[in-house]
Design a protein around this motif. Sequence first.
Motif: not given
Length: 104
Positions: A24-34, A78-93
């Motif tokens: 859901d793009p409206k959820s927390t971090n939804g857009k970041r995960w997308i 990565c920095k994004a993860f340290a800041n509590g945000f989604p990152c492309r590395h975890r998405a890729a995994a």
Amino acid sequence: MNIATEVNKEVLGQIAAESIAKIDPKSTNGKRWINAIAKATAEIETNPFMTYELESHSLLMMSETSNQTYTANGTCQCKAFANGFPCRHRAAARLITIYIERTR
Ligand SMILES: [Zn+2]
């Protein structure tokens, strides 16, 4: 396994589309995960410095932009993860985990 040379792009694209559709793009971090999933998909197809460890379900990837090596399987360095945000590395995994389950 070496990802970039072995991955079937059609199957990967399908998995990425399904994963994005579930967010859901409206959820927390939804857009970041997308965004992270979109970037991860492109990177899986092109980054030759990516390997997947079946036993630990972890992805090792060297970033061509930062020259850093990341291992991701739910956590990341990565920095994004340290800041509590989604990152492309975890998405890729995650995408590759699903990919392997589906294609083996
Ligand atoms: Zn990361």
